[in-house]
Design a protein around this motif. Structure first.
Motif, PDB file in Angstrom:
ATOM      1  N   GLN A   1       0.606  -0.961   0.015  1.00 34.50           N
ATOM      2  CA  GLN A   1       0.436   0.016  -0.104  1.00 34.50           C
ATOM      3  C   GLN A   1       0.914   1.089   0.150  1.00 34.50           C
ATOM      4  O   GLN A   1       1.677   1.038   0.329  1.00 34.50           O
ATOM      5  N   VAL A   2       0.492   2.005  -0.604  1.00 36.06           N
ATOM      6  CA  VAL A   2       1.516   2.937  -0.814  1.00 36.06           C
ATOM      7  C   VAL A   2       0.453   4.545  -0.500  1.00 36.06           C
ATOM      8  O   VAL A   2      -1.275   4.450  -0.789  1.00 36.06           O
ATOM      9  N   ARG A   3       0.722   5.725   0.137  1.00 38.12           N
ATOM     10  CA  ARG A   3       0.707   6.723   0.631  1.00 38.12           C
ATOM     11  C   ARG A   3       1.366   7.596  -0.539  1.00 38.12           C
ATOM     12  O   ARG A   3       2.401   8.121   0.144  1.00 38.12           O
TER      13      ARG A   3
ATOM     14  N   ASP B   1      -8.241   5.002   2.643  1.00 37.71           N
ATOM     15  CA  ASP B   1      -6.237   5.637   3.892  1.00 37.71           C
ATOM     16  C   ASP B   1      -5.110   5.834   2.798  1.00 37.71           C
ATOM     17  O   ASP B   1      -4.460   5.886   3.137  1.00 37.71           O
ATOM     18  N   TRP B   2      -5.528   4.598   2.326  1.00 37.01           N
ATOM     19  CA  TRP B   2      -3.742   4.165   1.302  1.00 37.01           C
ATOM     20  C   TRP B   2      -4.649   4.710  -0.477  1.00 37.01           C
ATOM     21  O   TRP B   2      -5.841   4.576  -0.853  1.00 37.01           O
ATOM     22  N   ASP B   3      -2.996   5.348  -0.996  1.00 35.81           N
ATOM     23  CA  ASP B   3      -4.009   5.325  -2.328  1.00 35.81           C
ATOM     24  C   ASP B   3      -3.480   4.597  -3.769  1.00 35.81           C
ATOM     25  O   ASP B   3      -4.304   5.238  -4.733  1.00 35.81           O
TER      26      ASP B   3
ATOM     27  N   LEU C   1      -2.538   0.570  -4.045  1.00 34.08           N
ATOM     28  CA  LEU C   1      -2.773  -0.917  -4.089  1.00 34.08           C
ATOM     29  C   LEU C   1      -1.550  -1.290  -5.020  1.00 34.08           C
ATOM     30  O   LEU C   1      -1.903  -1.560  -5.921  1.00 34.08           O
TER      31      LEU C   1
ATOM     32  N   SER D   1       4.987   3.715   3.065  1.00 35.27           N
ATOM     33  CA  SER D   1       4.172   2.228   2.096  1.00 35.27           C
ATOM     34  C   SER D   1       3.863   1.243   3.812  1.00 35.27           C
ATOM     35  O   SER D   1       4.573   1.897   4.703  1.00 35.27           O
ATOM     36  N   SER D   2       3.388   0.490   3.318  1.00 37.74           N
ATOM     37  CA  SER D   2       2.586  -0.732   4.449  1.00 37.74           C
ATOM     38  C   SER D   2       2.775  -1.944   3.779  1.00 37.74           C
ATOM     39  O   SER D   2       2.617  -2.017   2.571  1.00 37.74           O
TER      40      SER D   2
END
Length: 155
Positions: free
Chosen positions: A73-75, A106-108, A110, A138-139
């Motif tokens: 996941q990327v913000r 919440d995340w921009d 995937l 990122s997560s």
């Protein structure tokens, strides 16, 4: 986008080609109860309507040394068109990123990533994703096993 009118024969063709993309027109015609020429015309019409894409063969990631699947996941730092375009170009330029979705929540973004091992992913993350000027955070989530995978869309 309006879906063009398709009949039961078209639906059968779509279902079969999703699971057996290498069927000959003659074999396909026999299975759907139509002539080979009719199947060919229908396939061309389904392609022209954008319902059928290119024919491909699926490769086993494990067999080619890409057995680790990571969901990242990327913000983003900013959401302006230039930042998004730059990040999306970055993603498109990395073959290990198999899929990328712009997300709500919440995340921009995937990403689904196929790599050899944790070190291979760490290299992409630390020297690529996290160093990109538009990325804030990122997560990462490592897949333990694939429970279901399909490329077929219900028709």
């Amino acid at each position: 986008m309006n879906m063009p009118d398709i009949d039961n024969v078209d639906r059968k063709i779509l279902r079969l080609l999703q699971s057996e993309g290498d069927l000959s027109h003659a074999a396909l015609a026999e299975r759907v109860g139509a002539s080979s020429a009719s199947c060919w015309r229908r396939i061309k019409a389904l392609e022209a309507a954008g319902m059928l894409g290119p024919t491909v063969r699926l490769v086993s990631p494990e067999a080619v040394g890409r057995g680790l699947t990571v969901f990242c996941q990327v913000r983003m730092k900013a959401h302006d068109p230039v930042a998004r375009r730059d990040f999306e170009r970055f993603v498109e330029s990395h073959e290990e990123v198999l899929e990328c979705y712009s997300m709500s929540g919440d995340w921009d973004y995937l990403l689904r990533v196929a790599v050899a091992d944790v070190q291979d992913y760490e290299r992409l993350l630390m020297q690529g994703i996290l160093t990109h000027h538009a990325v804030a955070a990122s997560s990462s989530h490592f897949a333990l096993k694939r429970v279901k995978y399909s490329t077929s869309v219900p028709v």
